[in-house]
Design a protein around this motif. Sequence first.
Motif, PDB file in Angstrom:
ATOM      1  N   THR A  56       0.848  -1.050  -0.491  1.00 34.36           N
ATOM      2  CA  THR A  56       0.028   0.102  -0.396  1.00 34.36           C
ATOM      3  C   THR A  56       0.897   1.194   0.112  1.00 34.36           C
ATOM      4  OG1 THR A  56       0.294   0.406   2.517  1.00 34.36           O
ATOM      5  CG2 THR A  56      -1.684  -0.911   1.435  1.00 34.36           C
ATOM      6  N   PHE A  57       0.412   2.314  -0.810  1.00 36.94           N
ATOM      7  CA  PHE A  57       1.092   3.338  -0.397  1.00 36.94           C
ATOM      8  C   PHE A  57       0.234   4.854  -0.537  1.00 36.94           C
ATOM      9  CE2 PHE A  57       1.139   2.734  -5.008  1.00 36.94           C
ATOM     10  CZ  PHE A  57       1.194   3.762  -5.690  1.00 36.94           C
ATOM     11  N   GLU A  58       0.444   5.713  -0.500  1.00 33.77           N
ATOM     12  CA  GLU A  58      -0.015   6.789  -0.152  1.00 33.77           C
ATOM     13  C   GLU A  58       0.312   8.104  -1.088  1.00 33.77           C
ATOM     14  OE1 GLU A  58      -3.159   9.229   3.059  1.00 33.77           O
ATOM     15  OE2 GLU A  58      -0.960   8.957   3.530  1.00 33.77           O
ATOM     16  N   LEU A  59       0.321   8.825  -1.700  1.00 37.95           N
ATOM     17  CA  LEU A  59       0.005  10.509  -2.578  1.00 37.95           C
ATOM     18  C   LEU A  59      -0.649  11.514  -2.451  1.00 37.95           C
ATOM     19  CD1 LEU A  59       0.654   8.755  -5.566  1.00 37.95           C
ATOM     20  CD2 LEU A  59       2.476   8.600  -4.708  1.00 37.95           C
ATOM     21  N   LYS A  60       0.666  12.029  -1.859  1.00 36.72           N
ATOM     22  CA  LYS A  60       0.111  13.585  -1.702  1.00 36.72           C
ATOM     23  C   LYS A  60       0.007  14.716  -2.185  1.00 36.72           C
ATOM     24  CE  LYS A  60      -1.489  12.945   3.125  1.00 36.72           C
ATOM     25  NZ  LYS A  60      -0.783  13.335   4.609  1.00 36.72           N
ATOM     26  N   GLY A  61      -0.603  15.309  -3.018  1.00 39.18           N
ATOM     27  CA  GLY A  61      -0.347  17.005  -3.569  1.00 39.18           C
ATOM     28  C   GLY A  61      -1.259  17.663  -4.328  1.00 39.18           C
ATOM     29  N   ILE A  62      -0.450  18.745  -4.896  1.00 37.58           N
ATOM     30  CA  ILE A  62      -1.722  19.256  -5.101  1.00 37.58           C
ATOM     31  C   ILE A  62      -2.127  19.601  -6.795  1.00 37.58           C
ATOM     32  CG2 ILE A  62      -1.968  21.509  -5.503  1.00 37.58           C
ATOM     33  CD1 ILE A  62       0.266  21.989  -3.149  1.00 37.58           C
ATOM     34  N   SER A  63      -3.158  19.600  -7.147  1.00 42.51           N
ATOM     35  CA  SER A  63      -3.479  19.908  -8.468  1.00 42.51           C
ATOM     36  C   SER A  63      -4.150  20.728  -9.280  1.00 42.51           C
ATOM     37  CB  SER A  63      -4.534  18.229  -9.371  1.00 42.51           C
ATOM     38  OG  SER A  63      -5.883  18.689  -8.266  1.00 42.51           O
ATOM     39  N   ALA A  64      -3.853  21.099 -10.660  1.00 46.17           N
ATOM     40  CA  ALA A  64      -4.297  23.187 -11.131  1.00 46.17           C
ATOM     41  C   ALA A  64      -4.706  21.831 -12.056  1.00 46.17           C
ATOM     42  CB  ALA A  64      -2.305  23.127 -11.072  1.00 46.17           C
TER      43      ALA A  64
END
Length: 201
Positions: free
Chosen positions: A130-138
């Motif tokens: 399992t893994f988690e990605l955090k970020g910002i979409s524009a």
Amino acid sequence: MPLHINLFHEEQSKVVERKRDPLKLGVLALLVVAMAFYGFYLKRSLESKIIADNLAGLKTEWATLSTKAATAQTQQTEAAAIVAATASIEKIINGRFYWGPLFTDIFQGTGPEIQLTSFAGGVRSPESVTFELKGISAGIEPRAVAERFRQSMEDKLRAQYSTVTSQFNSLEDSEAPATLDGKKLSAATFSIGYQLTLTKP
């Protein structure tokens, strides 16, 4: 016809009687039997000595072989332990998860409208990661951009792993705009969780 007179008849009779004396004959017979028993005793003694020598040799050989057998058993036990440990290590090595190819897929699947700020992952079992990605979409619709990123990443990973599931842990509009190619666009923050099954069917 001449007449023969034996003047030693009595002496000769005594000699014959002495030769035929039962006691003397008995003693001679006893001596013969005694000699036979003695010969038999010597023969048996020689056989017993040979058997005793063979037995001593076999005991010595047995002691040597027993020592070698004990040493061989110890070596076999040690070898079996080494083989088991090697097999266990080999299983761990062959079953470990390589993060490099996953990072490559994530890097290649991240477009300019996505900025990743965090990654966290772990191996839950030999078959599941399992893994988690955090970020910002524009973009004009940053939530739709984040959804397209989630779906495209899931499709890309599905080509390499048995099953891939993903879901948003969070998806919120950001008050601060994002700059892309010199333009200020609306932004959204997201957190996407992925689960991979490693074994291909």
